[in-house]
Design a protein around this motif. Sequence first.
Motif, PDB file in Angstrom:
ATOM      1  N   ALA A 119      33.155 -33.370 -68.205  1.00 17.21           N
ATOM      2  CA  ALA A 119      33.798 -33.673 -69.398  1.00 17.21           C
ATOM      3  C   ALA A 119      32.703 -33.711 -70.685  1.00 17.21           C
ATOM      4  CB  ALA A 119      34.165 -35.283 -69.388  1.00 17.21           C
ATOM      5  N   ASP A 120      31.505 -34.145 -70.111  1.00 18.87           N
ATOM      6  CA  ASP A 120      30.258 -33.989 -71.140  1.00 18.87           C
ATOM      7  C   ASP A 120      29.900 -32.558 -71.484  1.00 18.87           C
ATOM      8  OD1 ASP A 120      30.117 -36.765 -71.152  1.00 18.87           O
ATOM      9  OD2 ASP A 120      28.285 -36.805 -69.570  1.00 18.87           O
ATOM     10  N   ALA A 121      30.046 -31.720 -70.622  1.00 21.52           N
ATOM     11  CA  ALA A 121      29.663 -30.392 -70.899  1.00 21.52           C
ATOM     12  C   ALA A 121      30.848 -29.634 -71.838  1.00 21.52           C
ATOM     13  CB  ALA A 121      29.747 -29.398 -69.561  1.00 21.52           C
ATOM     14  N   GLU A 122      32.106 -30.091 -71.582  1.00 24.41           N
ATOM     15  CA  GLU A 122      33.082 -29.666 -72.143  1.00 24.41           C
ATOM     16  C   GLU A 122      33.263 -30.215 -73.746  1.00 24.41           C
ATOM     17  OE1 GLU A 122      37.911 -29.082 -71.878  1.00 24.41           O
ATOM     18  OE2 GLU A 122      37.177 -31.100 -71.550  1.00 24.41           O
ATOM     19  N   GLN A 123      32.695 -31.445 -73.853  1.00 24.55           N
ATOM     20  CA  GLN A 123      32.445 -31.978 -75.373  1.00 24.55           C
ATOM     21  C   GLN A 123      31.404 -31.382 -76.150  1.00 24.55           C
ATOM     22  OE1 GLN A 123      34.245 -34.227 -77.154  1.00 24.55           O
ATOM     23  NE2 GLN A 123      33.089 -34.146 -78.760  1.00 24.55           N
ATOM     24  N   LEU A 124      30.537 -30.990 -75.398  1.00 22.68           N
ATOM     25  CA  LEU A 124      29.268 -30.116 -76.031  1.00 22.68           C
ATOM     26  C   LEU A 124      29.694 -28.939 -76.388  1.00 22.68           C
ATOM     27  CD1 LEU A 124      26.088 -29.690 -76.661  1.00 22.68           C
ATOM     28  CD2 LEU A 124      25.823 -29.066 -74.181  1.00 22.68           C
ATOM     29  N   GLU A 125      30.534 -28.454 -75.729  1.00 29.27           N
ATOM     30  CA  GLU A 125      31.132 -26.907 -75.875  1.00 29.27           C
ATOM     31  C   GLU A 125      31.923 -26.896 -77.121  1.00 29.27           C
ATOM     32  OE1 GLU A 125      33.751 -24.114 -73.526  1.00 29.27           O
ATOM     33  OE2 GLU A 125      31.913 -23.714 -72.826  1.00 29.27           O
TER      34      GLU A 125
END
Length: 322
Positions: A87-93
Amino acid sequence: MQTPKATGFQLDIAADLHKWRTFLAIGELGSLTRAALFLDSNQSLLSRQLNALERECGARLFTRTGRGVELSEVGRRIFPQVRALLADAEQLEREIRGEARELTGRVTLGSLPSIGHPLVGRLFTEVRSRHPGVHLKILEGSSGQVEEWLADARVDIAILYRYGASLPEHEQALATVDSYLIGARGDTLTTAAEVPFASLHELPFILPSAPNGLRTALDAMARQERITLAPAIEADSLPLQKLLVEQERLYTVLPLHAVWQEMQERKLQAARIVSPSLQRSVSMAMARQKGPAKAVSAVAALIVQIVDEMAQRGMWRPSTPE
């Protein structure tokens, strides 16, 4: 002055997030087959990725069952952390790509042909105008197929017919549609605005074959009213149903919006079935854990708006009284 130091992260098995995306999908869906459909991949590739991941972790992440797979003790323990990581990686992307400013991504809509035909063209125009970064993918099928796609997360949004007073949980009622007896131009029975259900007795019909929601409802009502429905031919194809009604002067039963264009062109006629009437709801459901969330929500909002505008034109009735 103290010299600044870089954060000393050391990544190994967490470096490749794609394999953890596979882990998350399998854990949520409980099946390699469903996970492969969800990820637009194939089962053998996911199996190799899972085996490699378990070797790197030095532990079994799943146990095999007769109906699929389930998380092992280790898998259950790390599952929430993996979900949070992704979820954190998707938000960053999203922030890197500017999704917060402009909606992007593919949104897949699953629909029945009789609903999709009047809706999709207008939806495409609105999405292209308002959200040019959003790409639509349309799947059409029977009720059973659309529900299967929704359960397997192959679609982000499903548009369905529902019979009965209540809807399944998490579904939104969009409109209420009446059933009409459809006949050819000049047919005397469908010249009237309304026709009693008893008049359907032994008419030469073209109807969808069972299992089908409309066919099931018609057959049940025919038994209740003690009349006989006599299909001369069974066909699930909506274009074929309309063509044979027009050319062979058969009858069928459809919602008004399914023959809207043919009625404007005076190729077909429609009389609303009454005494008793046969109604159904158009509902919208969204798959969980699928698609770019903001884009899906934006498309769903446009669908609600378009359906409301179609109700104003008389294609169907609003789901709630105005």
